[in-house]
Design a protein around this motif. Structure first.
Motif, PDB file in Angstrom:
ATOM      1  N   GLN A 233       0.826  -1.203   0.000  1.00 40.46           N
ATOM      2  CA  GLN A 233       0.000   0.000   0.000  1.00 40.46           C
ATOM      3  C   GLN A 233       0.865   1.261   0.000  1.00 40.46           C
ATOM      4  O   GLN A 233       0.588   2.219  -0.727  1.00 40.46           O
ATOM      5  N   PHE A 234       1.896   1.245   0.825  1.00 41.52           N
ATOM      6  CA  PHE A 234       2.796   2.390   0.926  1.00 41.52           C
ATOM      7  C   PHE A 234       3.447   2.667  -0.431  1.00 41.52           C
ATOM      8  O   PHE A 234       3.499   3.818  -0.889  1.00 41.52           O
ATOM      9  N   THR A 235       3.923   1.620  -1.087  1.00 38.94           N
ATOM     10  CA  THR A 235       4.616   1.775  -2.365  1.00 38.94           C
ATOM     11  C   THR A 235       3.680   2.307  -3.440  1.00 38.94           C
ATOM     12  O   THR A 235       4.043   3.199  -4.224  1.00 38.94           O
ATOM     13  N   ARG A 236       2.469   1.784  -3.473  1.00 45.09           N
ATOM     14  CA  ARG A 236       1.497   2.266  -4.469  1.00 45.09           C
ATOM     15  C   ARG A 236       1.175   3.745  -4.246  1.00 45.09           C
ATOM     16  O   ARG A 236       1.102   4.529  -5.201  1.00 45.09           O
ATOM     17  N   GLU A 237       0.997   4.135  -2.994  1.00 44.19           N
ATOM     18  CA  GLU A 237       0.645   5.525  -2.707  1.00 44.19           C
ATOM     19  C   GLU A 237       1.803   6.462  -3.025  1.00 44.19           C
ATOM     20  O   GLU A 237       1.601   7.555  -3.567  1.00 44.19           O
ATOM     21  N   LEU A 238       3.030   6.026  -2.722  1.00 51.42           N
ATOM     22  CA  LEU A 238       4.189   6.850  -3.042  1.00 51.42           C
ATOM     23  C   LEU A 238       4.333   7.002  -4.556  1.00 51.42           C
ATOM     24  O   LEU A 238       4.599   8.108  -5.061  1.00 51.42           O
ATOM     25  N   HIS A 286      -1.299  15.129   9.885  1.00 45.91           N
ATOM     26  CA  HIS A 286      -1.336  14.235   8.721  1.00 45.91           C
ATOM     27  C   HIS A 286      -1.746  12.834   9.197  1.00 45.91           C
ATOM     28  O   HIS A 286      -0.909  11.943   9.337  1.00 45.91           O
ATOM     29  N   PRO A 287      -3.035  12.618   9.432  1.00 48.41           N
ATOM     30  CA  PRO A 287      -3.473  11.354  10.034  1.00 48.41           C
ATOM     31  C   PRO A 287      -3.549  10.179   9.069  1.00 48.41           C
ATOM     32  O   PRO A 287      -3.658   9.033   9.516  1.00 48.41           O
ATOM     33  N   ASP A 288      -3.505  10.437   7.765  1.00 50.12           N
ATOM     34  CA  ASP A 288      -3.565   9.332   6.807  1.00 50.12           C
ATOM     35  C   ASP A 288      -2.351   9.384   5.882  1.00 50.12           C
ATOM     36  O   ASP A 288      -1.669  10.410   5.769  1.00 50.12           O
ATOM     37  N   LEU A 289      -2.084   8.268   5.223  1.00 46.30           N
ATOM     38  CA  LEU A 289      -0.869   8.145   4.418  1.00 46.30           C
ATOM     39  C   LEU A 289      -0.818   9.130   3.241  1.00 46.30           C
ATOM     40  O   LEU A 289       0.240   9.733   3.013  1.00 46.30           O
ATOM     41  N   PRO A 290      -1.893   9.341   2.475  1.00 44.36           N
ATOM     42  CA  PRO A 290      -1.801  10.334   1.389  1.00 44.36           C
ATOM     43  C   PRO A 290      -1.389  11.717   1.892  1.00 44.36           C
ATOM     44  O   PRO A 290      -0.539  12.371   1.277  1.00 44.36           O
ATOM     45  N   ALA A 291      -1.967  12.157   3.010  1.00 44.06           N
ATOM     46  CA  ALA A 291      -1.611  13.480   3.536  1.00 44.06           C
ATOM     47  C   ALA A 291      -0.163  13.506   4.010  1.00 44.06           C
ATOM     48  O   ALA A 291       0.561  14.495   3.804  1.00 44.06           O
ATOM     49  N   ALA A 292       0.279  12.424   4.649  1.00 46.76           N
ATOM     50  CA  ALA A 292       1.650  12.374   5.161  1.00 46.76           C
ATOM     51  C   ALA A 292       2.667  12.367   4.025  1.00 46.76           C
ATOM     52  O   ALA A 292       3.701  13.051   4.102  1.00 46.76           O
ATOM     53  N   LEU A 293       2.397  11.613   2.972  1.00 47.71           N
ATOM     54  CA  LEU A 293       3.332  11.580   1.840  1.00 47.71           C
ATOM     55  C   LEU A 293       3.345  12.907   1.096  1.00 47.71           C
ATOM     56  O   LEU A 293       4.404  13.362   0.651  1.00 47.71           O
ATOM     57  N   HIS A 294       2.186  13.530   0.970  1.00 48.87           N
ATOM     58  CA  HIS A 294       2.167  14.862   0.326  1.00 48.87           C
ATOM     59  C   HIS A 294       3.036  15.841   1.107  1.00 48.87           C
ATOM     60  O   HIS A 294       3.851  16.573   0.512  1.00 48.87           O
TER      61      HIS A 294
END
Length: 299
Positions: A233-238, A286-294
């Motif tokens: 999931q992390f890799t796909r979102e990145l 940044h509580p979710d991964l999309p916000a944190a990666l952005h």
């Protein structure tokens, strides 16, 4: 507060110094070389050398010292350094704090630890009350945290901050993944089913400051975000954020050949939740991964 900090020049330490000083706190940095500026004090944790008067000047002590887990291949000698750099610094500080008269002791020791404490949790979620797991990093975390005991026994509030994977383009676990994905050569690591407990760098810094200021919190605290993700999931979102494909998986065997023992840390599943921070009302930017990666890629 007057804050004495070890590990101030690292990836996390430099950001935390900026956060604390901008908030009006005074930070004195412990350095191993001779002090060069008024805000530095020399120490030698490998020889347990620290002037007690330096500690007595502080209202709070922060210890982030330790050799980088992902900086080098894990030879036997480097594994010893990973352990000793953490235990020696913590022991030196905790004993110095405990040796002071009660009126001169800092009120809090915020000591770094890691979610490696839990070992491999598979798909099971864990919070701070979970016991230590098995493996090299779990063993390191066990003795690392135990080294804070002299300060705790002396009545000082001790917070053991079990940090997950802080996300920022300039360091940590994210940085080495950027170039392969930008080149179209990235993909999941191993099976991709292992859970990663991440936190945005901004949230980690805010959490550390929050824990210094909240005198009702002590003991282990998971420095992670509320929404762990699998490596796949992390890799796909990145890859989505970088507008690139991530379709070339890296086999576990290749990671072990390239990275040695450190590969096991990457392949370990650690699904950790921030129980203490959540109950204390800490608010994540940044509580979710999309916000944190952005934030990691743009701030």
């Amino acid at each position: 507060m007057r804050i004495l900090m070890a590990g101030s020049s690292g990836f996390l330490g430099t950001r935390l110094v900026d956060r604390l000083t901008s908030g009006g706190h005074q930070v004195t940095r412990l350095v191993r070389r001779p002090a060069r500026t008024p805000d530095e004090r020399q120490w030698n944790p490998s020889a347990a050398q620290l002037d007690p008067a330096v500690v007595a000047e502080a209202d709070a002590v922060v210890n982030l010292a330790g050799a980088g887990v992902g900086d080098k291949r894990w030879s036997d000698d480097y594994k010893k350094l990973i352990r000793s750099s953490r235990v020696d610094s913590t022991t030196t500080l905790a004993i110095a704090i405990a040796g002071l008269p009660a009126a001169d002791r800092p009120s809090v020791l915020l000591n770094s630890s890691a979610v490696g404490w839990y070992g491999d949790t598979g798909d099971r979620t864990v919070e701070e009350d979970a016991p230590a797991g098995e493996g090299f990093l779990a063993d390191v975390c066990r003795v690392w945290e135990a080294a804070t005991r002299p300060a705790e026994d002396a009545g000082v509030r001790v917070v053991r901050l079990r940090t997950g994977l802080p996300l920022h383009r300039d360091g940590g676990m994210l940085q080495p993944q950027l170039l392969p994905i930008k080149l179209g050569l990235g993909g999941r690591l191993g099976s991709g089913r292992q859970w990663w407990s991440w936190i945005s760098l901004r949230d980690w810094v805010d959490a550390a400051a929050f824990l210094l200021e909240r005198d009702d919190i002590a003991g282990p605290v998971n420095g992670v975000g509320p929404d762990p993700a699998t490596n796949a999931q992390f890799t796909r979102e990145l890859a989505r954020h970088l507008h690139r494909p991530a379709i070339i998986p890296i086999p576990a065997l290749a990671l072990k050949v390239a990275l040695g023992g450190f590969a096991q840390d990457i392949l370990t599943s650690t699904r950790v939740l921030p129980g203490v921070l959540t109950k204390a009302g800490f608010e994540y930017r940044h509580p979710d991964l999309p916000a944190a990666l952005h934030a990691a890629l743009t701030e």
